[in-house]
Design a protein around this motif. Structure first.
Motif, PDB file in Angstrom:
ATOM      1  N   GLU A 131       0.831  -1.207   0.000  1.00  0.00           N
ATOM      2  CA  GLU A 131       0.000   0.000   0.000  1.00  0.00           C
ATOM      3  C   GLU A 131       0.867   1.259   0.000  1.00  0.00           C
ATOM      4  O   GLU A 131       1.936   1.299   0.611  1.00  0.00           O
ATOM      5  CB  GLU A 131      -0.925   0.024   1.216  1.00  0.00           C
ATOM      6  CG  GLU A 131      -2.051  -0.997   1.153  1.00  0.00           C
ATOM      7  CD  GLU A 131      -3.093  -0.701   0.077  1.00  0.00           C
ATOM      8  OE1 GLU A 131      -3.058   0.393  -0.520  1.00  0.00           O
ATOM      9  OE2 GLU A 131      -3.944  -1.582  -0.166  1.00  0.00           O
ATOM     10  N   ASN A 132       0.361   2.294  -0.662  1.00  0.00           N
ATOM     11  CA  ASN A 132       1.058   3.570  -0.780  1.00  0.00           C
ATOM     12  C   ASN A 132       0.565   4.636   0.185  1.00  0.00           C
ATOM     13  O   ASN A 132       1.285   5.602   0.435  1.00  0.00           O
ATOM     14  CB  ASN A 132       0.886   4.137  -2.195  1.00  0.00           C
ATOM     15  CG  ASN A 132       1.638   3.354  -3.241  1.00  0.00           C
ATOM     16  OD1 ASN A 132       1.294   2.211  -3.539  1.00  0.00           O
ATOM     17  ND2 ASN A 132       2.662   3.962  -3.811  1.00  0.00           N
ATOM     18  N   ARG A 133      -0.651   4.484   0.670  1.00  0.00           N
ATOM     19  CA  ARG A 133      -1.276   5.546   1.464  1.00  0.00           C
ATOM     20  C   ARG A 133      -1.680   5.013   2.821  1.00  0.00           C
ATOM     21  O   ARG A 133      -2.381   4.003   2.924  1.00  0.00           O
ATOM     22  CB  ARG A 133      -2.503   6.091   0.719  1.00  0.00           C
ATOM     23  CG  ARG A 133      -2.164   6.714  -0.633  1.00  0.00           C
ATOM     24  CD  ARG A 133      -3.407   7.044  -1.408  1.00  0.00           C
ATOM     25  NE  ARG A 133      -3.123   7.777  -2.638  1.00  0.00           N
ATOM     26  CZ  ARG A 133      -4.032   8.085  -3.549  1.00  0.00           C
ATOM     27  NH1 ARG A 133      -5.292   7.727  -3.372  1.00  0.00           N
ATOM     28  NH2 ARG A 133      -3.684   8.742  -4.647  1.00  0.00           N
ATOM     29  N   VAL A 134      -1.265   5.739   3.868  1.00  0.00           N
ATOM     30  CA  VAL A 134      -1.501   5.273   5.231  1.00  0.00           C
ATOM     31  C   VAL A 134      -2.997   5.201   5.532  1.00  0.00           C
ATOM     32  O   VAL A 134      -3.480   4.212   6.097  1.00  0.00           O
ATOM     33  CB  VAL A 134      -0.783   6.188   6.239  1.00  0.00           C
ATOM     34  CG1 VAL A 134      -1.178   5.819   7.674  1.00  0.00           C
ATOM     35  CG2 VAL A 134       0.723   6.094   6.064  1.00  0.00           C
ATOM     36  N   GLN A 135      -3.751   6.229   5.173  1.00  0.00           N
ATOM     37  CA  GLN A 135      -5.178   6.243   5.489  1.00  0.00           C
ATOM     38  C   GLN A 135      -5.911   5.087   4.816  1.00  0.00           C
ATOM     39  O   GLN A 135      -6.740   4.412   5.431  1.00  0.00           O
ATOM     40  CB  GLN A 135      -5.791   7.580   5.053  1.00  0.00           C
ATOM     41  CG  GLN A 135      -7.237   7.759   5.494  1.00  0.00           C
ATOM     42  CD  GLN A 135      -7.751   9.164   5.200  1.00  0.00           C
ATOM     43  OE1 GLN A 135      -7.025  10.022   4.710  1.00  0.00           O
ATOM     44  NE2 GLN A 135      -9.010   9.400   5.502  1.00  0.00           N
ATOM     45  N   GLU A 136      -5.588   4.843   3.574  1.00  0.00           N
ATOM     46  CA  GLU A 136      -6.223   3.740   2.850  1.00  0.00           C
ATOM     47  C   GLU A 136      -5.826   2.397   3.457  1.00  0.00           C
ATOM     48  O   GLU A 136      -6.659   1.509   3.643  1.00  0.00           O
ATOM     49  CB  GLU A 136      -5.831   3.792   1.373  1.00  0.00           C
ATOM     50  CG  GLU A 136      -6.440   2.684   0.533  1.00  0.00           C
ATOM     51  CD  GLU A 136      -6.019   2.752  -0.928  1.00  0.00           C
ATOM     52  OE1 GLU A 136      -6.293   1.781  -1.648  1.00  0.00           O
ATOM     53  OE2 GLU A 136      -5.414   3.764  -1.348  1.00  0.00           O
ATOM     54  N   MET A 137      -4.561   2.248   3.778  1.00  0.00           N
ATOM     55  CA  MET A 137      -4.085   1.010   4.391  1.00  0.00           C
ATOM     56  C   MET A 137      -4.784   0.746   5.721  1.00  0.00           C
ATOM     57  O   MET A 137      -5.232  -0.380   5.986  1.00  0.00           O
ATOM     58  CB  MET A 137      -2.572   1.110   4.619  1.00  0.00           C
ATOM     59  CG  MET A 137      -1.942  -0.140   5.192  1.00  0.00           C
ATOM     60  SD  MET A 137      -0.292   0.170   5.881  1.00  0.00           S
ATOM     61  CE  MET A 137      -0.746   0.767   7.530  1.00  0.00           C
ATOM     62  N   THR A 138      -4.905   1.788   6.534  1.00  0.00           N
ATOM     63  CA  THR A 138      -5.549   1.639   7.846  1.00  0.00           C
ATOM     64  C   THR A 138      -6.996   1.197   7.700  1.00  0.00           C
ATOM     65  O   THR A 138      -7.464   0.296   8.416  1.00  0.00           O
ATOM     66  CB  THR A 138      -5.467   2.964   8.626  1.00  0.00           C
ATOM     67  OG1 THR A 138      -4.084   3.331   8.779  1.00  0.00           O
ATOM     68  CG2 THR A 138      -6.099   2.839   9.996  1.00  0.00           C
ATOM     69  N   ALA A 139      -7.702   1.809   6.766  1.00  0.00           N
ATOM     70  CA  ALA A 139      -9.113   1.447   6.546  1.00  0.00           C
ATOM     71  C   ALA A 139      -9.241  -0.002   6.102  1.00  0.00           C
ATOM     72  O   ALA A 139     -10.119  -0.745   6.577  1.00  0.00           O
ATOM     73  CB  ALA A 139      -9.731   2.382   5.512  1.00  0.00           C
ATOM     74  N   LYS A 140      -8.359  -0.424   5.208  1.00  0.00           N
ATOM     75  CA  LYS A 140      -8.461  -1.798   4.698  1.00  0.00           C
ATOM     76  C   LYS A 140      -7.981  -2.823   5.729  1.00  0.00           C
ATOM     77  O   LYS A 140      -8.473  -3.958   5.745  1.00  0.00           O
ATOM     78  CB  LYS A 140      -7.702  -1.919   3.372  1.00  0.00           C
ATOM     79  CG  LYS A 140      -8.459  -1.227   2.229  1.00  0.00           C
ATOM     80  CD  LYS A 140      -7.939  -1.588   0.849  1.00  0.00           C
ATOM     81  CE  LYS A 140      -6.705  -0.855   0.479  1.00  0.00           C
ATOM     82  NZ  LYS A 140      -6.354  -0.994  -0.955  1.00  0.00           N
TER      83      LYS A 140
ATOM     84  N   ASN B 149       4.947  11.958  10.649  1.00  0.00           N
ATOM     85  CA  ASN B 149       3.821  12.035  11.581  1.00  0.00           C
ATOM     86  C   ASN B 149       2.849  10.873  11.430  1.00  0.00           C
ATOM     87  O   ASN B 149       1.887  10.758  12.192  1.00  0.00           O
ATOM     88  CB  ASN B 149       3.084  13.373  11.431  1.00  0.00           C
ATOM     89  CG  ASN B 149       2.451  13.561  10.067  1.00  0.00           C
ATOM     90  OD1 ASN B 149       2.644  12.757   9.158  1.00  0.00           O
ATOM     91  ND2 ASN B 149       1.698  14.632   9.903  1.00  0.00           N
ATOM     92  N   LYS B 150       3.085   9.993  10.446  1.00  0.00           N
ATOM     93  CA  LYS B 150       2.207   8.825  10.260  1.00  0.00           C
ATOM     94  C   LYS B 150       2.932   7.510  10.534  1.00  0.00           C
ATOM     95  O   LYS B 150       2.352   6.439  10.340  1.00  0.00           O
ATOM     96  CB  LYS B 150       1.627   8.836   8.855  1.00  0.00           C
ATOM     97  CG  LYS B 150       0.701  10.037   8.631  1.00  0.00           C
ATOM     98  CD  LYS B 150       0.006   9.994   7.286  1.00  0.00           C
ATOM     99  CE  LYS B 150      -0.947  11.189   7.145  1.00  0.00           C
ATOM    100  NZ  LYS B 150      -1.577  11.232   5.810  1.00  0.00           N
ATOM    101  N   VAL B 151       4.156   7.598  11.006  1.00  0.00           N
ATOM    102  CA  VAL B 151       4.935   6.395  11.287  1.00  0.00           C
ATOM    103  C   VAL B 151       4.220   5.496  12.294  1.00  0.00           C
ATOM    104  O   VAL B 151       4.218   4.268  12.173  1.00  0.00           O
ATOM    105  CB  VAL B 151       6.344   6.778  11.782  1.00  0.00           C
ATOM    106  CG1 VAL B 151       7.056   5.593  12.418  1.00  0.00           C
ATOM    107  CG2 VAL B 151       7.169   7.327  10.628  1.00  0.00           C
ATOM    108  N   GLY B 152       3.579   6.110  13.275  1.00  0.00           N
ATOM    109  CA  GLY B 152       2.895   5.341  14.308  1.00  0.00           C
ATOM    110  C   GLY B 152       1.761   4.483  13.799  1.00  0.00           C
ATOM    111  O   GLY B 152       1.369   3.507  14.450  1.00  0.00           O
ATOM    112  N   LYS B 153       1.233   4.814  12.632  1.00  0.00           N
ATOM    113  CA  LYS B 153       0.148   4.025  12.054  1.00  0.00           C
ATOM    114  C   LYS B 153       0.651   2.868  11.198  1.00  0.00           C
ATOM    115  O   LYS B 153      -0.144   2.065  10.709  1.00  0.00           O
ATOM    116  CB  LYS B 153      -0.763   4.928  11.222  1.00  0.00           C
ATOM    117  CG  LYS B 153      -1.462   5.998  12.050  1.00  0.00           C
ATOM    118  CD  LYS B 153      -2.418   6.819  11.212  1.00  0.00           C
ATOM    119  CE  LYS B 153      -3.155   7.839  12.088  1.00  0.00           C
ATOM    120  NZ  LYS B 153      -4.103   8.666  11.297  1.00  0.00           N
TER     121      LYS B 153
END
Length: 230
Positions: free
Chosen positions: A55-64, A84-88
């Motif tokens: 996955e390329n995008r953190v928000q999309e990865m988190t949702a899936k 700032n998104k490393v924690g996710k």
């Protein structure tokens, strides 16, 4: 064609290129770049035997992730990762392929230490020295690797690169070969031949990346079809 048929076609093409250059197709890890494809498409790819999803995008990865999209296959993060998104991401993916700055490396170490995990990564090489692209310049990669080796919660597993989008085929091949040479040199001199992954090549050039020595390719549209950007 279905996702399963596309995967079969890509694998057949990988096998053809490997025969051409005397390599074993079993050496090649096929990453399905599932950006902008839903959880059902990810499950279809897993059912068809994809090796890894990326996955390329953190928000999309988190949702899936919340939808169980990746159950049955390893998940890699292959896009630009903001600090700032490393924690996710840390501890939720098997491999972060796109570590291209010392600041990002240090943040991954900080988060991984807090979670008591060891995060596997690839160092991203900005082989075309593009100002607008993340990644270490080729000459800076060995020093970055040495710093990473000092961090107890980070483990370097190899290198990743994306040549300039406007590079012609001969230039593209030269870039791939340069990263391969860097990988081989670092693996011997720094890592005692413990590196595993040279991630190069996408839908438009994965065949040439394999010819140049890649053992991991990131294929999106050739598997999932054209992406439709808003």
């Amino acid at each position: 064609m279905s996702i399963a048929e596309n995967i079969a076609q890509v694998r057949a093409e990988i096998a053809r290129v490997c025969r051409e250059v005397g390599r074993d197709p079993g050496e090649i890890t096929l990453v399905g770049a599932s950006k902008m494809n839903d959880a059902a498409a990810c499950r279809e790819a897993i059912a068809a035997g994809i090796d890894v999803l990326g996955e390329n995008r953190v928000q999309e990865m988190t949702a899936k992730l919340e939808q169980g999209a990746y159950e049955g296959a390893p998940l890699h993060f292959i896009g630009h990762l903001q600090r700032n998104k490393v924690g996710k991401v840390v501890g939720r993916v098997a491999l972060i392929q796109s570590v291209g700055s010392l600041e990002l490396l240090e943040e991954i170490q900080r988060v991984a230490a807090a979670r008591d995990v060891v995060q596997d990564i690839l160092l991203e090489v900005n082989i075309g020295a593009e100002e607008a692209k993340s990644g270490f310049l080729a000459g800076d990669v060995p020093a970055a690797a040495q710093r990473a080796m000092e961090l107890p919660n980070v483990r370097v597993r190899g290198l990743m690169t994306i040549p300039p989008a406007d590079a012609q085929r001969e230039e593209n091949m030269r870039y791939f070969r340069e990263v391969r040479a860097l990988y081989v040199d670092m693996n011997e001199k720094l890592f005692h031949n413990e590196l595993e992954y040279l991630s190069m090549g996408m839908s438009g050039d994965y065949q040439d990346a394999i010819r140049a020595g890649a053992n991991m390719v990131r294929v999106g549209t050739a598997i999932f079809g054209a992406r439709h950007y808003n």
